[in-house]
Design a protein around this motif. Structure first.
Motif, PDB file in Angstrom:
ATOM      1  N   GLU A  37       6.760  12.138  -4.353  1.00 28.74           N
ATOM      2  CA  GLU A  37       5.482  12.037  -3.698  1.00 28.74           C
ATOM      3  C   GLU A  37       4.466  11.509  -4.697  1.00 28.74           C
ATOM      4  OE1 GLU A  37       4.158  15.441  -1.640  1.00 28.74           O
ATOM      5  OE2 GLU A  37       6.018  15.718  -0.531  1.00 28.74           O
ATOM      6  N   GLU A  38       4.035  10.298  -4.450  1.00 28.25           N
ATOM      7  CA  GLU A  38       3.085   9.680  -5.359  1.00 28.25           C
ATOM      8  C   GLU A  38       1.711  10.306  -5.188  1.00 28.25           C
ATOM      9  OE1 GLU A  38       3.671   7.602  -7.648  1.00 28.25           O
ATOM     10  OE2 GLU A  38       5.704   6.997  -7.217  1.00 28.25           O
ATOM     11  N   PRO A  39       1.036  10.659  -6.276  1.00 21.37           N
ATOM     12  CA  PRO A  39      -0.316  11.181  -6.173  1.00 21.37           C
ATOM     13  C   PRO A  39      -1.282  10.060  -5.838  1.00 21.37           C
ATOM     14  CG  PRO A  39       0.289  10.879  -8.474  1.00 21.37           C
ATOM     15  CD  PRO A  39       1.521  10.557  -7.660  1.00 21.37           C
ATOM     16  N   GLY A  40      -2.511  10.450  -5.480  1.00 17.82           N
ATOM     17  CA  GLY A  40      -3.548   9.464  -5.255  1.00 17.82           C
ATOM     18  C   GLY A  40      -3.696   9.095  -3.794  1.00 17.82           C
ATOM     19  N   ILE A  41      -4.435   8.014  -3.565  1.00 20.77           N
ATOM     20  CA  ILE A  41      -4.809   7.593  -2.229  1.00 20.77           C
ATOM     21  C   ILE A  41      -4.056   6.339  -1.822  1.00 20.77           C
ATOM     22  CG2 ILE A  41      -6.727   6.766  -0.821  1.00 20.77           C
ATOM     23  CD1 ILE A  41      -7.078   9.625  -1.490  1.00 20.77           C
ATOM     24  N   GLN A  42      -3.533   6.340  -0.588  1.00 23.21           N
ATOM     25  CA  GLN A  42      -2.988   5.117   0.003  1.00 23.21           C
ATOM     26  C   GLN A  42      -4.122   4.409   0.733  1.00 23.21           C
ATOM     27  OE1 GLN A  42       0.649   5.596   2.272  1.00 23.21           O
ATOM     28  NE2 GLN A  42       1.134   7.481   1.186  1.00 23.21           N
ATOM     29  N   ILE A  43      -4.247   3.112   0.524  1.00 22.04           N
ATOM     30  CA  ILE A  43      -5.364   2.358   1.082  1.00 22.04           C
ATOM     31  C   ILE A  43      -4.848   1.195   1.915  1.00 22.04           C
ATOM     32  CG2 ILE A  43      -7.445   1.018   0.560  1.00 22.04           C
ATOM     33  CD1 ILE A  43      -7.560   2.480  -2.135  1.00 22.04           C
ATOM     34  N   GLY A  44      -5.423   1.045   3.097  1.00 24.85           N
ATOM     35  CA  GLY A  44      -5.142  -0.113   3.935  1.00 24.85           C
ATOM     36  C   GLY A  44      -6.444  -0.735   4.393  1.00 24.85           C
ATOM     37  N   ASN A  45      -6.461  -2.038   4.559  1.00 22.68           N
ATOM     38  CA  ASN A  45      -7.663  -2.689   5.071  1.00 22.68           C
ATOM     39  C   ASN A  45      -7.290  -3.941   5.842  1.00 22.68           C
ATOM     40  OD1 ASN A  45      -7.740  -5.061   3.096  1.00 22.68           O
ATOM     41  ND2 ASN A  45      -7.826  -3.322   1.682  1.00 22.68           N
ATOM     42  N   LEU A 267     -11.550 -12.244  22.563  1.00 18.67           N
ATOM     43  CA  LEU A 267     -12.829 -12.115  23.250  1.00 18.67           C
ATOM     44  C   LEU A 267     -13.739 -13.280  22.873  1.00 18.67           C
ATOM     45  CD1 LEU A 267     -13.586  -8.296  22.949  1.00 18.67           C
ATOM     46  CD2 LEU A 267     -12.378  -9.509  24.758  1.00 18.67           C
ATOM     47  N   HIS A 268     -14.454 -13.781  23.848  1.00 19.46           N
ATOM     48  CA  HIS A 268     -15.312 -14.951  23.626  1.00 19.46           C
ATOM     49  C   HIS A 268     -16.412 -14.653  22.611  1.00 19.46           C
ATOM     50  CE1 HIS A 268     -17.556 -18.590  24.403  1.00 19.46           C
ATOM     51  NE2 HIS A 268     -18.635 -17.870  24.675  1.00 19.46           N
ATOM     52  N   ASN A 269     -16.948 -13.443  22.642  1.00 22.43           N
ATOM     53  CA  ASN A 269     -18.052 -13.081  21.757  1.00 22.43           C
ATOM     54  C   ASN A 269     -17.617 -12.138  20.641  1.00 22.43           C
ATOM     55  OD1 ASN A 269     -17.526 -10.923  23.415  1.00 22.43           O
ATOM     56  ND2 ASN A 269     -19.675 -10.336  23.666  1.00 22.43           N
ATOM     57  N   GLN A 270     -16.364 -12.249  20.201  1.00 18.27           N
ATOM     58  CA  GLN A 270     -15.831 -11.334  19.191  1.00 18.27           C
ATOM     59  C   GLN A 270     -16.632 -11.407  17.889  1.00 18.27           C
ATOM     60  OE1 GLN A 270     -13.236  -8.916  19.288  1.00 18.27           O
ATOM     61  NE2 GLN A 270     -14.322  -8.417  17.387  1.00 18.27           N
ATOM     62  N   ASP A 271     -17.144 -10.260  17.469  1.00 22.63           N
ATOM     63  CA  ASP A 271     -17.912 -10.159  16.221  1.00 22.63           C
ATOM     64  C   ASP A 271     -16.949 -10.065  15.037  1.00 22.63           C
ATOM     65  OD1 ASP A 271     -19.987  -9.875  14.447  1.00 22.63           O
ATOM     66  OD2 ASP A 271     -20.631  -7.903  15.151  1.00 22.63           O
ATOM     67  N   ASN A 272     -17.482 -10.250  13.816  1.00 26.07           N
ATOM     68  CA  ASN A 272     -16.708  -9.929  12.614  1.00 26.07           C
ATOM     69  C   ASN A 272     -16.185  -8.501  12.745  1.00 26.07           C
ATOM     70  OD1 ASN A 272     -19.323 -11.372  10.528  1.00 26.07           O
ATOM     71  ND2 ASN A 272     -17.682 -12.414  11.600  1.00 26.07           N
ATOM     72  N   ALA A 273     -14.981  -8.244  12.289  1.00 23.15           N
ATOM     73  CA  ALA A 273     -14.397  -6.909  12.409  1.00 23.15           C
ATOM     74  C   ALA A 273     -13.685  -6.541  11.115  1.00 23.15           C
ATOM     75  CB  ALA A 273     -13.427  -6.844  13.587  1.00 23.15           C
ATOM     76  N   THR A 274     -13.984  -5.356  10.609  1.00 27.05           N
ATOM     77  CA  THR A 274     -13.383  -4.896   9.351  1.00 27.05           C
ATOM     78  C   THR A 274     -13.021  -3.418   9.477  1.00 27.05           C
ATOM     79  OG1 THR A 274     -14.749  -6.432   8.084  1.00 27.05           O
ATOM     80  CG2 THR A 274     -13.688  -4.673   6.858  1.00 27.05           C
ATOM     81  N   VAL A 275     -11.861  -3.052   8.950  1.00 28.52           N
ATOM     82  CA  VAL A 275     -11.432  -1.656   8.936  1.00 28.52           C
ATOM     83  C   VAL A 275     -10.855  -1.325   7.563  1.00 28.52           C
ATOM     84  CG1 VAL A 275      -9.191  -2.329   9.944  1.00 28.52           C
ATOM     85  CG2 VAL A 275      -9.902   0.073   9.986  1.00 28.52           C
ATOM     86  N   ILE A 276     -11.194  -0.138   7.070  1.00 32.83           N
ATOM     87  CA  ILE A 276     -10.591   0.425   5.844  1.00 32.83           C
ATOM     88  C   ILE A 276     -10.027   1.785   6.203  1.00 32.83           C
ATOM     89  CG2 ILE A 276     -10.914   1.060   3.424  1.00 32.83           C
ATOM     90  CD1 ILE A 276     -13.498  -0.547   3.414  1.00 32.83           C
ATOM     91  N   ILE A 277      -8.808   2.069   5.761  1.00 34.84           N
ATOM     92  CA  ILE A 277      -8.161   3.356   6.025  1.00 34.84           C
ATOM     93  C   ILE A 277      -7.699   3.965   4.708  1.00 34.84           C
ATOM     94  CG2 ILE A 277      -6.326   4.565   7.265  1.00 34.84           C
ATOM     95  CD1 ILE A 277      -6.266   2.254   9.256  1.00 34.84           C
ATOM     96  N   LEU A 278      -8.091   5.214   4.475  1.00 42.56           N
ATOM     97  CA  LEU A 278      -7.665   5.958   3.290  1.00 42.56           C
ATOM     98  C   LEU A 278      -6.820   7.153   3.730  1.00 42.56           C
ATOM     99  CD1 LEU A 278     -11.086   6.214   1.362  1.00 42.56           C
ATOM    100  CD2 LEU A 278      -9.392   4.379   1.230  1.00 42.56           C
ATOM    101  N   GLU A 279      -5.713   7.357   3.048  1.00 43.23           N
ATOM    102  CA  GLU A 279      -4.886   8.535   3.343  1.00 43.23           C
ATOM    103  C   GLU A 279      -4.505   9.199   2.038  1.00 43.23           C
ATOM    104  OE1 GLU A 279      -0.733   9.891   5.574  1.00 43.23           O
ATOM    105  OE2 GLU A 279      -1.513   7.872   5.837  1.00 43.23           O
ATOM    106  N   GLN A 280      -4.752  10.504   1.967  1.00 43.51           N
ATOM    107  CA  GLN A 280      -4.441  11.256   0.756  1.00 43.51           C
ATOM    108  C   GLN A 280      -2.930  11.347   0.555  1.00 43.51           C
ATOM    109  OE1 GLN A 280      -6.851  12.920  -1.353  1.00 43.51           O
ATOM    110  NE2 GLN A 280      -5.140  13.176  -2.718  1.00 43.51           N
ATOM    111  N   GLY A 281      -2.464  11.029  -0.650  1.00 45.70           N
ATOM    112  CA  GLY A 281      -1.032  11.048  -0.931  1.00 45.70           C
ATOM    113  C   GLY A 281      -0.576  12.360  -1.521  1.00 45.70           C
ATOM    114  N   TRP A 282      -0.633  13.439  -0.715  1.00 46.57           N
ATOM    115  CA  TRP A 282      -0.194  14.731  -1.223  1.00 46.57           C
ATOM    116  C   TRP A 282       1.319  14.762  -1.385  1.00 46.57           C
ATOM    117  CZ3 TRP A 282      -4.447  15.331   2.302  1.00 46.57           C
ATOM    118  CH2 TRP A 282      -5.579  15.896   1.719  1.00 46.57           C
TER     119      TRP A 282
END
Length: 282
Positions: A37-45, A267-282
């Motif tokens: 089990e790796e310590p630290g945070i798993q990050i996705g974006n 979507l015709h009027n699609q705005d810029n879209a950004t997502v960041i996901i953090l998950e604790q690596g217990w």
């Protein structure tokens, strides 16, 4: 013991040595095969420009001995200098976080970084229209600290449900409060054409304080901390996001699938879209 006695015991000693060697090799092999089990945070974006001419969203993450910071700014598309504002705000938040020397100072970090960002943006745009929303999350050990201004969103995904952290700093929130206090009717609150207008953001000369958590939110194993620009939550329903988060195995896969689903909708009027996901690596 004479030479003859030593020769009698020699085969037994060899067998014992071989057995001990095999036992050690078996223990080493089991240790190597055991899951780590790796310590630290798993990050996705993930990010998409949508149907805009320019990408006004800007984001970054960083990990220090204090914890992990994720920050997302959504430059206001209807104003000039949106991209400059979001880039400047994220850069200043990163700089302040890298100078943070103790987790006890996280709250003051949010306040200081927000005020510096607002002042710098106002100075840079020189009286022109410009600004950005911003959400920032710091995960330190098993605690979530957060700050927000504007209408981007911070949520925690736990056991198939979303737990919302911040409020949206838009006129609709004020109208809802006025309706609940009896000042206006439900129709007046829901039919106001300006209800989606931002009432607080960085780069605003009358900038108010950044919304900051009163107490850190205690995270549990497998919780996911999610930062979203409005281009995500205005396109994907909570049910759609829940399905993606439940059916993917990592924050990276989940973020990529969210962006892919947004782009599939076209979507015709699609705005810029950004997502960041953090998950604790217990």
């Amino acid at each position: 013991m004479n030479m003859l006695g030593e020769q009698e015991y020699m085969p037994y000693l060899l067998v014992l040595a071989a057995f001990v060697s095999m036992l050690l090799l078996f223990m080493i092999r089991q240790r190597l095969m055991a899951p780590i089990e790796e310590p630290g945070i798993q990050i996705g974006n993930g990010q998409t420009i949508g149907n805009r001419d320019e990408q006004d969203d800007y984001f970054s993450t960083a990990t220090t001995p204090i914890g992990t910071l994720a920050v997302l700014a959504d430059g206001i598309s209807g104003l000039s200098h949106g991209r400059m504002s979001s880039t400047l705000a994220v850069t200043l938040f990163m700089r302040e976080f890298l100078n943070l020397d103790h987790v006890q100072n996280v709250t003051s970090f949010f306040t200081k970084a927000a005020r510096k960002s607002n002042a710098e943006i106002v100075q840079q745009i020189g009286g022109s229209n410009g600004g950005t929303t911003l959400v920032a999350a710091v995960v330190a050990e098993d605690k979530l600290y957060w700050g927000a201004v504007g209408d981007s969103s911070i949520m925690v995904f736990r056991n198939g449900e979303f737990i919302k952290m911040n409020q949206k700093h838009i006129l609709e929130s004020v109208l809802e409060e006025r309706y609940l206090s009896g000042e206006i009717t439900r129709e007046q609150a829901t039919n106001n054409p300006m209800r989606k207008r931002l009432i607080n953001y960085l780069g605003y000369e009358q900038f108010q304080n950044m919304e900051i958590c009163n107490e850190p939110f205690l995270l549990k194993k497998r919780d996911k901390v999610i930062l979203l620009s409005d281009g995500v939550y205005n396109t994907l329903s909570e049910v759609e996001m829940e399905q993606i988060l439940m059916n993917t195995t990592s924050p990276f896969d989940a973020a990529e699938e969210m962006v892919a689903e947004i782009e599939r909708k076209q979507l015709h009027n699609q705005d810029n879209a950004t997502v960041i996901i953090l998950e604790q690596g217990w």
